[in-house]
Write a protein that holds these residues in place. Structure first.
Motif, PDB file in Angstrom:
ATOM      1  N   ASP A  18      -8.207  -1.779   5.019  1.00  0.00           N
ATOM      2  CA  ASP A  18      -7.596  -1.479   6.312  1.00  0.00           C
ATOM      3  C   ASP A  18      -6.450  -2.429   6.637  1.00  0.00           C
ATOM      4  O   ASP A  18      -5.516  -2.067   7.356  1.00  0.00           O
ATOM      5  CB  ASP A  18      -8.661  -1.556   7.424  1.00  0.00           C
ATOM      6  CG  ASP A  18      -9.717  -0.466   7.255  1.00  0.00           C
ATOM      7  OD1 ASP A  18      -9.372   0.573   6.665  1.00  0.00           O
ATOM      8  OD2 ASP A  18     -10.849  -0.678   7.716  1.00  0.00           O
ATOM      9  N   ALA A  19      -6.500  -3.660   6.056  1.00  0.00           N
ATOM     10  CA  ALA A  19      -5.466  -4.655   6.356  1.00  0.00           C
ATOM     11  C   ALA A  19      -4.186  -4.348   5.585  1.00  0.00           C
ATOM     12  O   ALA A  19      -4.181  -3.643   4.566  1.00  0.00           O
ATOM     13  CB  ALA A  19      -5.962  -6.059   5.999  1.00  0.00           C
ATOM     14  N   ARG A  20      -3.102  -4.897   6.113  1.00  0.00           N
ATOM     15  CA  ARG A  20      -1.812  -4.744   5.425  1.00  0.00           C
ATOM     16  C   ARG A  20      -1.749  -5.682   4.216  1.00  0.00           C
ATOM     17  O   ARG A  20      -2.130  -6.848   4.307  1.00  0.00           O
ATOM     18  CB  ARG A  20      -0.652  -5.076   6.377  1.00  0.00           C
ATOM     19  CG  ARG A  20      -0.448  -4.032   7.456  1.00  0.00           C
ATOM     20  CD  ARG A  20       0.510  -4.553   8.525  1.00  0.00           C
ATOM     21  NE  ARG A  20       1.795  -4.964   7.955  1.00  0.00           N
ATOM     22  CZ  ARG A  20       2.827  -4.133   7.802  1.00  0.00           C
ATOM     23  NH1 ARG A  20       2.725  -2.853   8.150  1.00  0.00           N
ATOM     24  NH2 ARG A  20       3.965  -4.567   7.306  1.00  0.00           N
ATOM     25  N   ALA A  21      -1.260  -5.186   3.082  1.00  0.00           N
ATOM     26  CA  ALA A  21      -1.097  -5.987   1.862  1.00  0.00           C
ATOM     27  C   ALA A  21       0.373  -6.389   1.760  1.00  0.00           C
ATOM     28  O   ALA A  21       1.167  -5.745   1.065  1.00  0.00           O
ATOM     29  CB  ALA A  21      -1.547  -5.201   0.642  1.00  0.00           C
TER      30      ALA A  21
ATOM     31  N   VAL B 207       0.819  -1.219   0.000  1.00  0.00           N
ATOM     32  CA  VAL B 207       0.000   0.000   0.000  1.00  0.00           C
ATOM     33  C   VAL B 207       0.851   1.267   0.000  1.00  0.00           C
ATOM     34  O   VAL B 207       0.611   2.183  -0.800  1.00  0.00           O
ATOM     35  CB  VAL B 207      -0.981  -0.027   1.182  1.00  0.00           C
ATOM     36  CG1 VAL B 207      -1.726   1.308   1.288  1.00  0.00           C
ATOM     37  CG2 VAL B 207      -1.966  -1.177   1.036  1.00  0.00           C
ATOM     38  N   PRO B 208       1.870   1.396   0.857  1.00  0.00           N
ATOM     39  CA  PRO B 208       2.675   2.634   0.820  1.00  0.00           C
ATOM     40  C   PRO B 208       3.363   2.869  -0.513  1.00  0.00           C
ATOM     41  O   PRO B 208       3.543   4.011  -0.942  1.00  0.00           O
ATOM     42  CB  PRO B 208       3.687   2.421   1.940  1.00  0.00           C
ATOM     43  CG  PRO B 208       3.041   1.442   2.865  1.00  0.00           C
ATOM     44  CD  PRO B 208       2.269   0.527   1.968  1.00  0.00           C
ATOM     45  N   ILE B 209       3.774   1.795  -1.197  1.00  0.00           N
ATOM     46  CA  ILE B 209       4.448   1.949  -2.501  1.00  0.00           C
ATOM     47  C   ILE B 209       3.466   2.495  -3.525  1.00  0.00           C
ATOM     48  O   ILE B 209       3.787   3.412  -4.308  1.00  0.00           O
ATOM     49  CB  ILE B 209       5.045   0.597  -2.943  1.00  0.00           C
ATOM     50  CG1 ILE B 209       6.135   0.145  -1.961  1.00  0.00           C
ATOM     51  CG2 ILE B 209       5.602   0.692  -4.356  1.00  0.00           C
ATOM     52  CD1 ILE B 209       6.734  -1.198  -2.291  1.00  0.00           C
ATOM     53  N   VAL B 210       2.234   1.960  -3.555  1.00  0.00           N
ATOM     54  CA  VAL B 210       1.236   2.453  -4.504  1.00  0.00           C
ATOM     55  C   VAL B 210       0.866   3.901  -4.167  1.00  0.00           C
ATOM     56  O   VAL B 210       0.716   4.756  -5.057  1.00  0.00           O
ATOM     57  CB  VAL B 210      -0.001   1.542  -4.477  1.00  0.00           C
ATOM     58  CG1 VAL B 210      -1.072   2.083  -5.425  1.00  0.00           C
ATOM     59  CG2 VAL B 210       0.365   0.116  -4.861  1.00  0.00           C
TER      60      VAL B 210
END
Length: 484
Positions: free
Chosen positions: A361-364, A334-337
C-alpha cells in the motif's frame, strides 16, 4: 652494445664489495702506519729516558764528559776498566758483548748499564756538553731541528742529548716488517676482491632468476600465449610480482576467451535474422511466396529482432565504457512496474500464462531513470515470457521497507539448473544453447538488466522459484522523503 641486467647487478655488487675491501685495506694500512710509528715513538721515549738516566749517573760518577771522549778515542771505559778477569774492552772482538762495535758494528755504549740498554735502543742520537759542544754521537746525526733533551745532575744542566724523529727510527729489519705487512694487506684485498666477484655472480644470478622467468613469460604473453604462468614462491616482492603476473595472464586469457565467444555469438546472432530475411526475399523473388501482409509481417519481425539485437549491443558497449546515460529523478516505482505488466499482459495471455501483480500500500519512492527502469522490467518480463511453458504463471510483487524496495519476479516450470544460476547475467548466455533466437533470445537482456540495477545502487539475484521456475529478486535503495 646491449648490457644485461645480470651484468649490471654483478657490477653493482662487485663495485660495492671492492670499494669496501679497498677502503678496509687503506684503513688497515693507515692504522698500521700510525700505530707502528706511535709504537716506535713510545719505545723511543722509554729508551731515551733510560739513556738519560745512564748518562746522568755516569756523569755524576766521573764529574765530566772526558770519559766519553776517551772512550770514543779508544781509551778505557768510563767505568774505570773492565771487571776483574776480563780483557780490556778494546781487546774484545767487535761482536762480543760489551765490545766497542756491539750491535751491528755501531759504536759501543759508555757504561755497562748503558751497554745493556743499547741492545734494544736504536735511535740515532748526539750528545752535547753544557756549552752545546758535541761530545759523542751514534748513527747518522739527528736533523738540526731535532729536540735536545737536557741532562741534569744535582739540579744543574750538564749536557744535552738529541734524538732523531720517528721516521728515522725505522731500521732495515723494521722496514722489511713494514713492507711485508703492506704486501700482506694488499694480497688480502686482492683475494677479497676475487671472493667478492664469485659471490656477486652467484647473487646476481640467484636474484635475477625469478625476474628472468617473468621477462620470458611476459614475452610469451605479449605473443598471445595467455596460458603462460610463472611459479610464485617465497614471500618477497618477487613473489608478489609473480602472483600479479599470473593474475594478469588469467585476466587476459579470460578476456581473449570472452572476445572469441563474443565474436562467435555476434556472428551467430546476426546470421540468424539475416538468413531468414534472405530466405524470405529469395522466396518472393522466385514467386514461391507472395508479398502479402503475412509475408511483410514476417520480414518486419525479423528486422525488429535484428534491430533489438543491435540496440542491445550498442547499449552494452556504452555501459562498458561508462557512457550509458541515466537521468535520475524521484519517482514511484509501482506505476512503472504496473505499466510494464500491462504491456506484456496480452502476449502472456496468448501463451495462456497467468500474470499476477502484487504491491504494498505504501509508495515505493526512489531516485531513478524512468526509461531505464521501464527497460529493466520489460526485459525481465520478456525473459519470463520466453522461458515459461504454456499454461504457466508469472508473478510480480513489489514490497518495501524503510531502506529498500524489493521487486520479485517469479515464473513457473521449467526450472533453471542450480549450477547455471550464477551465469544468467553473462552476455550471450542461454540455459539451452541449442535454442534459436526466436525462442530463446540473444542472451543480452539479463546482462543489460544487471547493469541498470547496479547503476541505481541495487542488486539483482537469480534463484529457484517456489512456482517451479526462475526467481529474480531486484533490490533498490529507497528514497526517504519527509513531509511536514
Amino acid at each position: 652494445m646491449k648490457v644485461s641486467v645480470t651484468f649490471k647487478l654483478f657490477l653493482a655488487i662487485l663495485s660495492a664489495c671492492v670499494l669496501a675491501a679497498v677502503a678496509m685495506g687503506i684503513a688497515v694500512r693507515t692504522s698500521f702506519e700510525y700505530g707502528f710509528v706511535d709504537f716506535l715513538q713510545e719505545q723511543g721515549a722509554n729508551d731515551l729516558a733510560a739513556l738519560e738516566q745512564e748518562l746522568e749517573a755516569s756523569y755524576a760518577q766521573h764529574g765530566n764528559w772526558d770519559f766519553v771522549r776517551a772512550r770514543t778515542r779508544g781509551g778505557p771505559p768510563f767505568d774505570g776498566g773492565p771487571p776483574p778477569g776480563e780483557p780490556p774492552r778494546d781487546a774484545r772482538p767487535p761482536d762480543a758483548p760489551g765490545g766497542f762495535h756491539d750491535e751491528g758494528g755501531k759504536d759501543g755504549p759508555f757504561t755497562p748499564g748503558f751497554a745493556e740498554h743499547s741492545r734494544t735502543f736504536r735511535p740515532p742520537y748526539m750528545l752535547y756538553d753544557a756549552d752545546m759542544k758535541v761530545v759523542a754521537s751514534e748513527g747518522p746525526p739527528p736533523p738540526p731541528e731535532a729536540v735536545r733533551h737536557p741532562l741534569r745532575v744535582r739540579g744543574q744542566t750538564v749536557g744535552w742529548i738529541a734524538v732523531a724523529g720517528p721516521t728515522s727510527l725505522i731500521n732495515q729489519a723494521e722496514q722489511r716488517f713494514k713492507d711485508r705487512q703492506t704486501q700482506a694487506t694488499w694480497i688480502i684485498v686482492g683475494f677479497t676482491t676475487l671472493l667478492c666477484a664469485a659471490v656477486s655472480i652467484i647473487l646476481a644470478r640467484t636474484l635475477l632468476t625469478p625476474i628472468k622467468r617473468i621477462v620470458t613469460a611476459t614475452h610469451r604473453l605479449a605473443g598471445g600465449d595467455y596460458a603462460t604462468r610463472v611459479p610464485a614462491t617465497g614471500r618477497d616482492e618477487l613473489q608478489m610480482l609473480a602472483s600479479d603476473f599470473n593474475r594478469l595472464a588469467a585476466s587476459l586469457e579470460k578476456a581473449e576467451s570472452d572476445r572469441r565467444d563474443f565474436i562467435a555469438d555476434i556472428s551467430h546472432e546476426l546470421r540468424t535474422p539475416l538468413s531468414v530475411l534472405r530466405g524470405e526475399l529469395e522466396a518472393i523473388e522466385d514467386g514461391v511466396r507472395r508479398p502479402d501482409a503475412a509475408t511483410i509481417a514476417s520480414l518486419q519481425s525479423e528486422v525488429a529482432m535484428l534491430s533489438q539485437l543491435i540496440d542491445d549491443l550498442y547499449e552494452l558497449s556504452l555501459a562498458d565504457i561508462g557512457q550509458l546515460s541515466f537521468e535520475k529523478v524521484p519517482l514511484d516505482l509501482v506505476p512503472i512496474v504496473e505499466a510494464a505488466c500491462d504491456v506484456f499482459r496480452e502476449r502472456l495471455a496468448a501463451k495462456r500464462i497467468t500474470l499476477e501483480f502484487d504491491r504494498d500500500d505504501a509508495r515505493a519512492t526512489l531516485s531513478g531513470d524512468p526509461y531505464r527502469l521501464t527497460q529493466l522490467w520489460k526485459n525481465l518480463l520478456e525473459n519470463a515470457l520466453r522461458y515459461t511453458n504454456e499454461g504457466g504463471r508469472v508473478r510480480i510483487s513489489v514490497t518495501s521497507n524503510d531502506n529498500h524496495i524489493y521487486v520479485d519476479v517469479q515464473d513457473s516450470f521449467p526450472p533453471v539448473p542450480a549450477p547455471l544460476l550464477p551465469h544468467l547475467f553473462d552476455r550471450f548466455f542461454r540455459v539451452d544453447p541449442s535454442r534459436s533466437r526466436q525462442s530463446g533470445g540473444a542472451g543480452l537482456g539479463l546482462a543489460l538488466c544487471k547493469h541498470i540495477v547496479e547503476q541505481h545502487g541495487g542488486t539483482i539475484e537469480a534463484s529457484r522459484s517456489p512456482l517451479g521456475g526462475l526467481r529474480i529478486l531486484v533490490q533498490l535503495p529507497r528514497l526517504n522523503t519527509h513531509h511536514d
